[in-house]
Write a protein that holds these residues in place. Structure first.
Motif, PDB file in Angstrom:
ATOM      1  N   LYS A  44       0.828  -1.200   0.000  1.00 43.52           N
ATOM      2  CA  LYS A  44       0.000   0.000   0.000  1.00 43.52           C
ATOM      3  C   LYS A  44       0.866   1.255   0.000  1.00 43.52           C
ATOM      4  O   LYS A  44       0.558   2.240  -0.670  1.00 43.52           O
ATOM      5  CB  LYS A  44      -0.914   0.002   1.224  1.00 43.52           C
ATOM      6  N   PHE A  45       1.976   1.224   0.734  1.00 42.54           N
ATOM      7  CA  PHE A  45       2.899   2.359   0.772  1.00 42.54           C
ATOM      8  C   PHE A  45       3.448   2.635  -0.621  1.00 42.54           C
ATOM      9  O   PHE A  45       3.527   3.782  -1.053  1.00 42.54           O
ATOM     10  CB  PHE A  45       4.032   2.064   1.755  1.00 42.54           C
ATOM     11  N   LEU A  46       3.797   1.576  -1.348  1.00 43.15           N
ATOM     12  CA  LEU A  46       4.323   1.752  -2.701  1.00 43.15           C
ATOM     13  C   LEU A  46       3.242   2.247  -3.660  1.00 43.15           C
ATOM     14  O   LEU A  46       3.524   3.011  -4.576  1.00 43.15           O
ATOM     15  CB  LEU A  46       4.936   0.442  -3.200  1.00 43.15           C
ATOM     16  N   GLU A  47       1.997   1.826  -3.432  1.00 38.92           N
ATOM     17  CA  GLU A  47       0.897   2.331  -4.253  1.00 38.92           C
ATOM     18  C   GLU A  47       0.698   3.821  -4.023  1.00 38.92           C
ATOM     19  O   GLU A  47       0.470   4.576  -4.968  1.00 38.92           O
ATOM     20  CB  GLU A  47      -0.397   1.582  -3.922  1.00 38.92           C
ATOM     21  N   ASP A  48       0.793   4.247  -2.756  1.00 37.16           N
ATOM     22  CA  ASP A  48       0.675   5.675  -2.455  1.00 37.16           C
ATOM     23  C   ASP A  48       1.816   6.451  -3.099  1.00 37.16           C
ATOM     24  O   ASP A  48       1.649   7.595  -3.512  1.00 37.16           O
ATOM     25  CB  ASP A  48       0.678   5.914  -0.942  1.00 37.16           C
ATOM     26  N   LEU A  49       2.972   5.816  -3.175  1.00 36.73           N
ATOM     27  CA  LEU A  49       4.136   6.464  -3.770  1.00 36.73           C
ATOM     28  C   LEU A  49       3.924   6.702  -5.262  1.00 36.73           C
ATOM     29  O   LEU A  49       4.342   7.723  -5.796  1.00 36.73           O
ATOM     30  CB  LEU A  49       5.380   5.607  -3.540  1.00 36.73           C
ATOM     31  N   THR A  50       3.244   5.768  -5.927  1.00 40.27           N
ATOM     32  CA  THR A  50       3.002   5.938  -7.361  1.00 40.27           C
ATOM     33  C   THR A  50       2.024   7.084  -7.632  1.00 40.27           C
ATOM     34  O   THR A  50       2.057   7.660  -8.710  1.00 40.27           O
ATOM     35  CB  THR A  50       2.457   4.639  -7.988  1.00 40.27           C
ATOM     36  N   LYS A  51       1.185   7.406  -6.652  1.00 38.37           N
ATOM     37  CA  LYS A  51       0.242   8.507  -6.828  1.00 38.37           C
ATOM     38  C   LYS A  51       0.931   9.864  -6.728  1.00 38.37           C
ATOM     39  O   LYS A  51       0.424  10.852  -7.231  1.00 38.37           O
ATOM     40  CB  LYS A  51      -0.865   8.415  -5.772  1.00 38.37           C
ATOM     41  N   ASP A  53       4.123  12.675  -7.217  1.00 31.54           N
ATOM     42  CA  ASP A  53       5.109  13.026  -8.231  1.00 31.54           C
ATOM     43  C   ASP A  53       6.482  12.651  -7.712  1.00 31.54           C
ATOM     44  O   ASP A  53       6.987  13.274  -6.776  1.00 31.54           O
ATOM     45  CB  ASP A  53       5.073  14.534  -8.516  1.00 31.54           C
ATOM     46  N   ILE A  54       7.088  11.646  -8.281  1.00 30.14           N
ATOM     47  CA  ILE A  54       8.387  11.179  -7.809  1.00 30.14           C
ATOM     48  C   ILE A  54       9.458  12.242  -8.038  1.00 30.14           C
ATOM     49  O   ILE A  54      10.403  12.357  -7.270  1.00 30.14           O
ATOM     50  CB  ILE A  54       8.760   9.841  -8.483  1.00 30.14           C
ATOM     51  N   GLU A  55       9.294  13.061  -9.063  1.00 31.55           N
ATOM     52  CA  GLU A  55      10.280  14.099  -9.349  1.00 31.55           C
ATOM     53  C   GLU A  55      10.353  15.132  -8.234  1.00 31.55           C
ATOM     54  O   GLU A  55      11.384  15.767  -8.030  1.00 31.55           O
ATOM     55  CB  GLU A  55       9.964  14.809 -10.675  1.00 31.55           C
ATOM     56  N   ASP A  56       9.256  15.305  -7.477  1.00 35.07           N
ATOM     57  CA  ASP A  56       9.233  16.293  -6.406  1.00 35.07           C
ATOM     58  C   ASP A  56       9.848  15.770  -5.115  1.00 35.07           C
ATOM     59  O   ASP A  56      10.158  16.550  -4.219  1.00 35.07           O
ATOM     60  CB  ASP A  56       7.796  16.739  -6.127  1.00 35.07           C
ATOM     61  N   LEU A  57       9.999  14.457  -4.979  1.00 36.83           N
ATOM     62  CA  LEU A  57      10.526  13.879  -3.751  1.00 36.83           C
ATOM     63  C   LEU A  57      12.054  13.874  -3.770  1.00 36.83           C
ATOM     64  O   LEU A  57      12.664  13.729  -4.833  1.00 36.83           O
ATOM     65  CB  LEU A  57       9.995  12.451  -3.578  1.00 36.83           C
ATOM     66  N   PRO A  58      12.692  14.017  -2.608  1.00 41.02           N
ATOM     67  CA  PRO A  58      14.157  14.004  -2.563  1.00 41.02           C
ATOM     68  C   PRO A  58      14.724  12.683  -3.048  1.00 41.02           C
ATOM     69  O   PRO A  58      14.230  11.610  -2.698  1.00 41.02           O
ATOM     70  CB  PRO A  58      14.470  14.208  -1.086  1.00 41.02           C
ATOM     71  N   GLY A  59      15.768  12.744  -3.851  1.00 39.75           N
ATOM     72  CA  GLY A  59      16.436  11.543  -4.342  1.00 39.75           C
ATOM     73  C   GLY A  59      15.550  10.670  -5.195  1.00 39.75           C
ATOM     74  O   GLY A  59      15.781   9.463  -5.298  1.00 39.75           O
ATOM     75  N   ALA A  69       8.454   7.775   7.503  1.00 46.10           N
ATOM     76  CA  ALA A  69       7.756   8.290   6.314  1.00 46.10           C
ATOM     77  C   ALA A  69       8.494   9.494   5.751  1.00 46.10           C
ATOM     78  O   ALA A  69       7.914  10.539   5.487  1.00 46.10           O
ATOM     79  CB  ALA A  69       6.312   8.625   6.630  1.00 46.10           C
ATOM     80  N   ARG A  70       9.814   9.331   5.581  1.00 37.81           N
ATOM     81  CA  ARG A  70      10.648  10.414   5.047  1.00 37.81           C
ATOM     82  C   ARG A  70      11.457   9.902   3.868  1.00 37.81           C
ATOM     83  O   ARG A  70      11.785   8.717   3.787  1.00 37.81           O
ATOM     84  CB  ARG A  70      11.607  10.924   6.119  1.00 37.81           C
ATOM     85  N   TYR A  71      11.781  10.829   2.980  1.00 37.59           N
ATOM     86  CA  TYR A  71      12.598  10.518   1.812  1.00 37.59           C
ATOM     87  C   TYR A  71      13.914  11.272   1.929  1.00 37.59           C
ATOM     88  O   TYR A  71      13.957  12.398   2.436  1.00 37.59           O
ATOM     89  CB  TYR A  71      11.874  10.957   0.529  1.00 37.59           C
ATOM     90  N   PHE A  72      15.000  10.663   1.447  1.00 35.77           N
ATOM     91  CA  PHE A  72      16.324  11.273   1.558  1.00 35.77           C
ATOM     92  C   PHE A  72      16.982  11.348   0.194  1.00 35.77           C
ATOM     93  O   PHE A  72      16.704  10.554  -0.701  1.00 35.77           O
ATOM     94  CB  PHE A  72      17.186  10.471   2.531  1.00 35.77           C
ATOM     95  N   ALA A  73      17.889  12.308   0.068  1.00 36.15           N
ATOM     96  CA  ALA A  73      18.539  12.567  -1.216  1.00 36.15           C
ATOM     97  C   ALA A  73      19.507  11.459  -1.598  1.00 36.15           C
ATOM     98  O   ALA A  73      19.615  11.099  -2.768  1.00 36.15           O
ATOM     99  CB  ALA A  73      19.264  13.903  -1.174  1.00 36.15           C
ATOM    100  N   ASP A  74      20.221  10.910  -0.632  1.00 36.61           N
ATOM    101  CA  ASP A  74      21.185   9.850  -0.943  1.00 36.61           C
ATOM    102  C   ASP A  74      21.274   8.870   0.215  1.00 36.61           C
ATOM    103  O   ASP A  74      20.693   9.075   1.279  1.00 36.61           O
ATOM    104  CB  ASP A  74      22.555  10.437  -1.283  1.00 36.61           C
ATOM    105  N   SER A  75      22.008   7.792  -0.007  1.00 34.72           N
ATOM    106  CA  SER A  75      22.097   6.743   1.008  1.00 34.72           C
ATOM    107  C   SER A  75      22.857   7.212   2.237  1.00 34.72           C
ATOM    108  O   SER A  75      22.608   6.728   3.344  1.00 34.72           O
ATOM    109  CB  SER A  75      22.748   5.495   0.414  1.00 34.72           C
ATOM    110  N   ALA A  76      23.793   8.153   2.087  1.00 32.16           N
ATOM    111  CA  ALA A  76      24.534   8.661   3.242  1.00 32.16           C
ATOM    112  C   ALA A  76      23.595   9.400   4.198  1.00 32.16           C
ATOM    113  O   ALA A  76      23.680   9.232   5.429  1.00 32.16           O
ATOM    114  CB  ALA A  76      25.649   9.591   2.778  1.00 32.16           C
TER     115      ALA A  76
END
Length: 141
Positions: A44-51, A53-59, A69-76
């Protein structure tokens, strides 16, 4: 002697922005995150992610901390976050089971102990059903 000068400044303009800031910083609620942590919730989390805009999310949403429930620019940045105190606090919160609707109703007093009146009504209803069942059996015979 004249009267004291009134303040010429207006009220704080940031007061009106307070609700906007709260909603802007809104993340997923703890019960939603708890569902995401389960096996079926990841889907369900991945389905919400497809809804979104991935371009607007970090990384481009490649480095995700599902617990926060956070997104990061890189693995570091993600690994630094995982070692940090806010992430560990969030994991402690997620160890507890979230409240269910049934638990909240029980806390209010609905559906818990019906008292003597409720028990008597249940007994009467059960006896009435038994009488009807016996009456139907007698009519069939």
């Amino acid at each position: 002697m004249g009267r004291n000068r009134r303040s010429r400044t207006h009220s704080n303009p940031k007061k009106n922005q307070a609700t906007d800031i709260k909603t802007r910083r809104y993340k997923r609620d703890i019960d939603q995150i708890h569902e995401d942590m389960k096996d079926g919730g990841k889907k369900k989390f991945l389905e919400d992610l497809t809804k979104k805009d991935i371009e607007d999310l970090p990384g481009l949403a490649q480095h995700v901390c599902v617990a926060c429930a956070r997104y990061f620019a890189d693995s570091a940045a993600l690994s630094t976050h995982i070692r940090g105190k806010p992430h560990k606090r969030q994991l402690k919160k997620l160890e507890e089971e979230p409240y269910t609707i049934e638990e909240s109703r029980r806390a209010v007093g609905l559906g818990v102990d019906k008292g003597e009146y409720g028990k008597r009504k249940e007994r009467e209803a059960k006896e009435e059903e038994e009488r009807r069942a016996k009456g139907e059996e007698a009519m069939e015979a």
